[in-house]
Design a protein around this motif. Sequence first.
Motif, PDB file in Angstrom:
ATOM      1  N   SER A   1       0.889  -1.203  -0.090  1.00 30.20           N
ATOM      2  CA  SER A   1       0.035   0.014   0.169  1.00 30.20           C
ATOM      3  C   SER A   1       0.823   1.217  -0.104  1.00 30.20           C
ATOM      4  O   SER A   1       0.476   2.503  -0.554  1.00 30.20           O
ATOM      5  N   VAL A   2       1.999   1.082   0.705  1.00 29.75           N
ATOM      6  CA  VAL A   2       2.959   2.327   0.860  1.00 29.75           C
ATOM      7  C   VAL A   2       3.454   2.479  -0.733  1.00 29.75           C
ATOM      8  O   VAL A   2       3.692   3.749  -1.051  1.00 29.75           O
ATOM      9  N   ILE A   3       3.880   1.532  -1.465  1.00 26.05           N
ATOM     10  CA  ILE A   3       4.462   1.560  -2.665  1.00 26.05           C
ATOM     11  C   ILE A   3       3.357   2.254  -3.572  1.00 26.05           C
ATOM     12  O   ILE A   3       3.704   3.046  -4.399  1.00 26.05           O
ATOM     13  N   ASN A   4       2.130   1.782  -3.541  1.00 24.23           N
ATOM     14  CA  ASN A   4       0.973   2.347  -4.630  1.00 24.23           C
ATOM     15  C   ASN A   4       0.956   3.805  -4.234  1.00 24.23           C
ATOM     16  O   ASN A   4       0.559   4.415  -5.198  1.00 24.23           O
ATOM     17  N   TYR A   5       0.869   4.105  -2.782  1.00 20.29           N
ATOM     18  CA  TYR A   5       0.853   5.663  -2.526  1.00 20.29           C
ATOM     19  C   TYR A   5       1.862   6.288  -2.956  1.00 20.29           C
ATOM     20  O   TYR A   5       1.296   7.469  -3.373  1.00 20.29           O
ATOM     21  N   ILE A   6       3.038   5.856  -2.927  1.00 20.42           N
ATOM     22  CA  ILE A   6       3.807   6.753  -3.440  1.00 20.42           C
ATOM     23  C   ILE A   6       3.831   6.710  -4.990  1.00 20.42           C
ATOM     24  O   ILE A   6       4.256   7.790  -5.748  1.00 20.42           O
ATOM     25  N   LYS A   7       3.739   5.618  -5.789  1.00 21.23           N
ATOM     26  CA  LYS A   7       3.580   5.620  -7.219  1.00 21.23           C
ATOM     27  C   LYS A   7       2.446   6.562  -7.675  1.00 21.23           C
ATOM     28  O   LYS A   7       2.701   7.098  -8.823  1.00 21.23           O
ATOM     29  N   ASN A   8       1.406   6.704  -6.942  1.00 23.33           N
ATOM     30  CA  ASN A   8       0.222   7.596  -7.347  1.00 23.33           C
ATOM     31  C   ASN A   8       0.342   8.898  -6.702  1.00 23.33           C
ATOM     32  O   ASN A   8      -0.814   9.529  -6.743  1.00 23.33           O
ATOM     33  N   GLN A   9       1.604   9.541  -6.590  1.00 28.06           N
ATOM     34  CA  GLN A   9       1.283  10.825  -6.006  1.00 28.06           C
ATOM     35  C   GLN A   9       0.649  11.901  -6.905  1.00 28.06           C
ATOM     36  O   GLN A   9       0.313  12.766  -5.993  1.00 28.06           O
ATOM     37  N   GLU A  10       0.889  12.045  -8.125  1.00 25.38           N
ATOM     38  CA  GLU A  10       0.110  12.995  -8.945  1.00 25.38           C
ATOM     39  C   GLU A  10      -1.417  12.888  -8.667  1.00 25.38           C
ATOM     40  O   GLU A  10      -1.975  13.919  -8.417  1.00 25.38           O
ATOM     41  N   ALA A  11      -1.635  11.713  -8.802  1.00 29.16           N
ATOM     42  CA  ALA A  11      -3.327  11.629  -8.552  1.00 29.16           C
ATOM     43  C   ALA A  11      -3.773  12.031  -7.085  1.00 29.16           C
ATOM     44  O   ALA A  11      -4.651  12.477  -6.791  1.00 29.16           O
ATOM     45  N   HIS A  12      -2.807  11.572  -6.161  1.00 28.31           N
ATOM     46  CA  HIS A  12      -3.047  11.866  -4.870  1.00 28.31           C
ATOM     47  C   HIS A  12      -3.023  13.190  -4.495  1.00 28.31           C
ATOM     48  O   HIS A  12      -3.933  13.974  -3.610  1.00 28.31           O
ATOM     49  N   HIS A  13      -2.347  14.052  -5.090  1.00 30.44           N
ATOM     50  CA  HIS A  13      -2.181  15.506  -4.984  1.00 30.44           C
ATOM     51  C   HIS A  13      -3.105  16.376  -5.703  1.00 30.44           C
ATOM     52  O   HIS A  13      -3.348  17.611  -5.556  1.00 30.44           O
ATOM     53  N   THR A  14      -4.268  15.678  -6.344  1.00 36.57           N
ATOM     54  CA  THR A  14      -5.460  16.413  -7.109  1.00 36.57           C
ATOM     55  C   THR A  14      -6.343  16.726  -5.937  1.00 36.57           C
ATOM     56  O   THR A  14      -7.198  17.297  -6.148  1.00 36.57           O
ATOM     57  N   LYS A  15      -6.139  15.587  -4.777  1.00 41.40           N
ATOM     58  CA  LYS A  15      -7.121  15.715  -3.842  1.00 41.40           C
ATOM     59  C   LYS A  15      -6.591  16.421  -2.632  1.00 41.40           C
ATOM     60  O   LYS A  15      -7.325  16.932  -1.763  1.00 41.40           O
ATOM     61  N   THR A  16      -5.545  16.369  -2.311  1.00 45.50           N
ATOM     62  CA  THR A  16      -4.755  16.997  -1.185  1.00 45.50           C
ATOM     63  C   THR A  16      -3.725  17.457  -1.313  1.00 45.50           C
ATOM     64  O   THR A  16      -2.873  17.053  -2.296  1.00 45.50           O
ATOM     65  N   SER A  17      -3.214  18.657  -0.630  1.00 42.41           N
ATOM     66  CA  SER A  17      -2.174  19.192  -0.582  1.00 42.41           C
ATOM     67  C   SER A  17      -0.912  18.654   0.126  1.00 42.41           C
ATOM     68  O   SER A  17      -1.091  17.897   0.925  1.00 42.41           O
ATOM     69  N   PHE A  18       0.378  19.059  -0.242  1.00 43.62           N
ATOM     70  CA  PHE A  18       1.288  18.297   0.430  1.00 43.62           C
ATOM     71  C   PHE A  18       1.345  18.663   1.992  1.00 43.62           C
ATOM     72  O   PHE A  18       1.698  17.748   2.682  1.00 43.62           O
ATOM     73  N   ARG A  19       1.111  19.900   2.378  1.00 47.06           N
ATOM     74  CA  ARG A  19       0.971  20.319   3.757  1.00 47.06           C
ATOM     75  C   ARG A  19       0.112  19.489   4.362  1.00 47.06           C
ATOM     76  O   ARG A  19       0.359  18.926   5.472  1.00 47.06           O
ATOM     77  N   ASN A  20      -1.090  19.250   3.973  1.00 44.07           N
ATOM     78  CA  ASN A  20      -2.232  18.502   4.620  1.00 44.07           C
ATOM     79  C   ASN A  20      -1.723  16.795   4.658  1.00 44.07           C
ATOM     80  O   ASN A  20      -1.963  16.294   5.519  1.00 44.07           O
ATOM     81  N   GLU A  21      -1.109  16.549   3.434  1.00 46.23           N
ATOM     82  CA  GLU A  21      -0.562  15.149   3.278  1.00 46.23           C
ATOM     83  C   GLU A  21       0.219  14.831   4.402  1.00 46.23           C
ATOM     84  O   GLU A  21       0.430  13.815   5.480  1.00 46.23           O
ATOM     85  N   TYR A  22       1.318  15.922   4.596  1.00 50.73           N
ATOM     86  CA  TYR A  22       2.448  15.687   5.785  1.00 50.73           C
ATOM     87  C   TYR A  22       1.877  15.782   7.110  1.00 50.73           C
ATOM     88  O   TYR A  22       2.126  15.125   7.825  1.00 50.73           O
ATOM     89  N   ILE A  23       0.941  16.627   7.392  1.00 53.40           N
ATOM     90  CA  ILE A  23       0.326  16.651   8.844  1.00 53.40           C
ATOM     91  C   ILE A  23      -0.356  15.602   9.019  1.00 53.40           C
ATOM     92  O   ILE A  23      -0.279  14.912  10.314  1.00 53.40           O
ATOM     93  N   GLN A  24      -1.205  14.932   8.043  1.00 59.87           N
ATOM     94  CA  GLN A  24      -1.901  13.562   8.419  1.00 59.87           C
ATOM     95  C   GLN A  24      -0.898  12.486   8.532  1.00 59.87           C
ATOM     96  O   GLN A  24      -1.155  11.836   9.446  1.00 59.87           O
ATOM     97  N   LEU A  25       0.278  12.351   7.932  1.00 60.05           N
ATOM     98  CA  LEU A  25       1.302  11.463   8.292  1.00 60.05           C
ATOM     99  C   LEU A  25       1.851  11.705   9.816  1.00 60.05           C
ATOM    100  O   LEU A  25       1.880  10.598  10.602  1.00 60.05           O
ATOM    101  N   LEU A  26       2.052  12.971  10.110  1.00 59.27           N
ATOM    102  CA  LEU A  26       2.622  13.249  11.708  1.00 59.27           C
ATOM    103  C   LEU A  26       1.538  12.812  12.485  1.00 59.27           C
ATOM    104  O   LEU A  26       1.747  11.853  13.405  1.00 59.27           O
ATOM    105  N   LYS A  27       0.384  13.167  12.081  1.00 62.54           N
ATOM    106  CA  LYS A  27      -0.881  12.603  13.222  1.00 62.54           C
ATOM    107  C   LYS A  27      -1.070  11.262  13.077  1.00 62.54           C
ATOM    108  O   LYS A  27      -1.279  10.664  14.353  1.00 62.54           O
TER     109      LYS A  27
END
Length: 165
Positions: A123-149
């Motif tokens: 799932s982590v590999i899939n998540y990293i592979k699909n960064q472009e699609a992921h960032h159409t839905k959320t910003s890098f800042r929000n993504e990073y804060i979600q990981l920290l939380k």
Amino acid sequence: MPLDTASLNSTTMANTYTQIHLQLVFAVQDRLSLIQHSWKDELYKYITGIIQTNEHKTMIINGMPDHIHILIGMRPKQSLSDLMQDIKGGSSTWINKKNFVNGKFSWQEGYGAFAYSKGQLPSVINYIKNQEAHHTKTSFRNEYIQLLKKYEIEFDERYIFHEVL
């Protein structure tokens, strides 16, 4: 019968066994979108070379014009901070020598490192592979804060990567 420690010591060797999988996340200085599509694959290969030279394993690397995600299998021969210094220092020097950007390229200070079990890797590999699609839905800042939380890492929002202006 007494234990023959002399023969035991000469035939047995201790080994170190580890399974350390880390997702590394870091950003371009000031979150500028400087990583261009035309040279990002070359950059990823260069970073992979740094990781391999340090005897770790790159499982996947991908990102956006302003940040990178790398999943590695890490050997405990080197500290994470030393590896990150090698990756960021070496790759920024390489980018500057190649004149890929106007002015001086540098990575923002700091990074995120998040550990995963072997079962989580697909799932982590899939998540990293699909960064472009992921960032159409959320910003890098929000993504990073979600990981920290998610990993219950305490942080001060004043020092979290700012949104791109």
